[in-house]
Write an enzyme that holds these catalytic residues in place. Sequence first.
Site, PDB file in Angstrom:
ATOM      1  N   GLY A  15       0.849  -1.210   0.000  1.00 56.10           N
ATOM      2  CA  GLY A  15       0.000   0.000   0.000  1.00 56.10           C
ATOM      3  C   GLY A  15       0.872   1.242   0.000  1.00 56.10           C
ATOM      4  N   ARG A  76       1.100  -5.161  -5.254  1.00 56.79           N
ATOM      5  CA  ARG A  76       1.380  -6.358  -4.454  1.00 56.79           C
ATOM      6  C   ARG A  76       1.575  -7.466  -5.490  1.00 56.79           C
ATOM      7  NH1 ARG A  76      -2.958  -3.738  -1.465  1.00 56.79           N
ATOM      8  NH2 ARG A  76      -2.094  -2.903   0.457  1.00 56.79           N
ATOM      9  N   ASP A 107       5.170  -4.973   5.757  1.00 52.08           N
ATOM     10  CA  ASP A 107       5.771  -6.257   6.158  1.00 52.08           C
ATOM     11  C   ASP A 107       5.769  -7.296   5.033  1.00 52.08           C
ATOM     12  OD1 ASP A 107       3.047  -6.456   6.350  1.00 52.08           O
ATOM     13  OD2 ASP A 107       3.017  -7.432   8.307  1.00 52.08           O
ATOM     14  N   THR A 130       4.389   2.519   5.478  1.00 53.41           N
ATOM     15  CA  THR A 130       3.000   2.051   5.617  1.00 53.41           C
ATOM     16  C   THR A 130       2.246   2.962   6.570  1.00 53.41           C
ATOM     17  OG1 THR A 130       1.571   0.329   6.544  1.00 53.41           O
ATOM     18  CG2 THR A 130       3.829   0.322   7.303  1.00 53.41           C
ATOM     19  N   ASP A 132      -0.076   1.944   8.352  1.00 51.29           N
ATOM     20  CA  ASP A 132      -0.605   1.109   9.441  1.00 51.29           C
ATOM     21  C   ASP A 132       0.261   1.074  10.700  1.00 51.29           C
ATOM     22  OD1 ASP A 132      -2.875   0.447   8.055  1.00 51.29           O
ATOM     23  OD2 ASP A 132      -2.066  -1.413   7.239  1.00 51.29           O
ATOM     24  N   ASP A 134       2.448  -0.981  11.601  1.00 48.16           N
ATOM     25  CA  ASP A 134       2.394  -2.323  12.190  1.00 48.16           C
ATOM     26  C   ASP A 134       3.712  -3.075  12.027  1.00 48.16           C
ATOM     27  OD1 ASP A 134       2.157  -2.456   9.465  1.00 48.16           O
ATOM     28  OD2 ASP A 134       0.646  -4.031   9.455  1.00 48.16           O
ATOM     29  N   ARG A 176      -6.346  -3.091   8.420  1.00 48.42           N
ATOM     30  CA  ARG A 176      -6.899  -4.437   8.220  1.00 48.42           C
ATOM     31  C   ARG A 176      -6.411  -5.378   9.317  1.00 48.42           C
ATOM     32  NH1 ARG A 176      -6.611  -5.844   2.297  1.00 48.42           N
ATOM     33  NH2 ARG A 176      -4.410  -5.474   2.666  1.00 48.42           N
TER      34      ARG A 176
HETATM   35  O1  F6P Z   1      -1.837   0.404   3.493  1.00 45.94           O
HETATM   36  C1  F6P Z   1      -2.359  -0.453   4.467  1.00 45.94           C
HETATM   37  C2  F6P Z   1      -3.826  -0.542   4.292  1.00 45.94           C
HETATM   38  O2  F6P Z   1      -4.240   0.757   4.285  1.00 45.94           O
HETATM   39  C3  F6P Z   1      -4.670  -1.318   5.281  1.00 45.94           C
HETATM   40  O3  F6P Z   1      -4.970  -0.647   6.450  1.00 45.94           O
HETATM   41  C4  F6P Z   1      -5.874  -1.606   4.437  1.00 45.94           C
HETATM   42  O4  F6P Z   1      -6.612  -2.649   4.887  1.00 45.94           O
HETATM   43  C5  F6P Z   1      -5.261  -1.922   3.139  1.00 45.94           C
HETATM   44  O5  F6P Z   1      -4.112  -1.126   3.041  1.00 45.94           O
HETATM   45  C6  F6P Z   1      -6.160  -1.742   1.982  1.00 45.94           C
HETATM   46  O6  F6P Z   1      -5.401  -1.713   0.827  1.00 45.94           O
HETATM   47  P1  F6P Z   1      -5.976  -1.882  -0.633  1.00 45.94           P
HETATM   48  O7  F6P Z   1      -7.187  -1.061  -0.709  1.00 45.94           O
HETATM   49  O8  F6P Z   1      -4.863  -1.408  -1.458  1.00 45.94           O
HETATM   50  O9  F6P Z   1      -6.245  -3.340  -0.778  1.00 45.94           O
END
Ligand code: F6P
Length: 327
Positions: A15, A76, A107, A130, A132, A134, A176
């Site tokens: 992301g 990804r 990660d 990120t 997040d 995390d 998430r």
């Molecule tokens: O970048 C991390 C994140 O924002 C998470 O919190 C979220 O669930 C996810 O990416 C959603 O990403 P995408 O919409 O790209 O699948």
Amino acid sequence: MKKKVHKIGVLTSGGDSPGMNACIRAAVRTALYHGLEVFGIMRGYSGMVENDIFKMESRSVANIIQRGGTILKTSRCKDFFTPEGRKVAYNNLKKHGIDGLVIIGGDGSFRGAQIFSNEFDIPCVGLPGTIDKDIAGTDFTIGFDTAVNTAVEAIDKIRDTMDAHDRLFVIEVMGRDAGYIALHSGIATGAENILIPERKTDMNEIIDQLAEKERRKKLVNLIVVAEGDDFGGANEVAKAIKEKLPQTEARVCILGHIQRGGSPSCFDRLIASRMGYSAVECLIEGRHNVFVGIVNNRMSYIPLNEAVKKKQRISEEWMKIVKILAS
Ligand code: F6P
């Protein structure tokens, strides 16, 4: 004696997060300063597999420090998680003579880097990009500060109308698998409840608390929920509340991807610049296959093999603060 690095590749993966551009800029300009050649790899590992790689100069990163997203784009990439995909990626890097990699991502991106660096002789340095937050081994991740401030600004606005109407609001923020955006934005906006994936949500307890508040005529209530909460996100939470307390006027707002975009905060630009610079210094000094973070305001370096095993934990103290301040 570690091999000397002459040509480095830079990529962003997973992301996107605000500050990635500032980090790319720092890595590119530090490398050029030291006389290295730099290549941009498009769309994360996909660009490695598809040979979408181009030479970067100082002006390639002009006027990007203030921009959200990533000029290198991101993805990804499933192919990279197969041995065949990684072999193709390696051969493509070799075609350009790339002998060092800076990977800015989350990660999942580090797991890819860890496997790749164990298989091939191209040293990798991972930087935490990120929203997040995390990732273990760093106090900050590039983009979190901007994202959490975006969430706070939005929640503050919602609070105005919430207060005017004496309403309950359930606001869903991103995360998430991680509750940091919910936790920090919830505390900063005075939320009554903060629901995160790292803790089991006790909906009966929340409903009892709300019923008690209703008896005291406290109708304005703010619940901040991370999208990955085990109860199932803001819609599920509001549904459960309306079922048990039908007289409650509950509204839902899902903040979504606005949290991931936008101009990076000053703080994110600074840590991104510091990390991008440090990553290149690592490659030059022979500190290879490490994850670079900032801990107690100092640069920290953890072997990639260890970094991927750890997860950032939510401290018990934060949870205590949430309870005490919301009472
Ligand atoms: O970048 C991390 C994140 O924002 C998470 O919190 C979220 O669930 C996810 O990416 C959603 O990403 P995408 O919409 O790209 O699948």
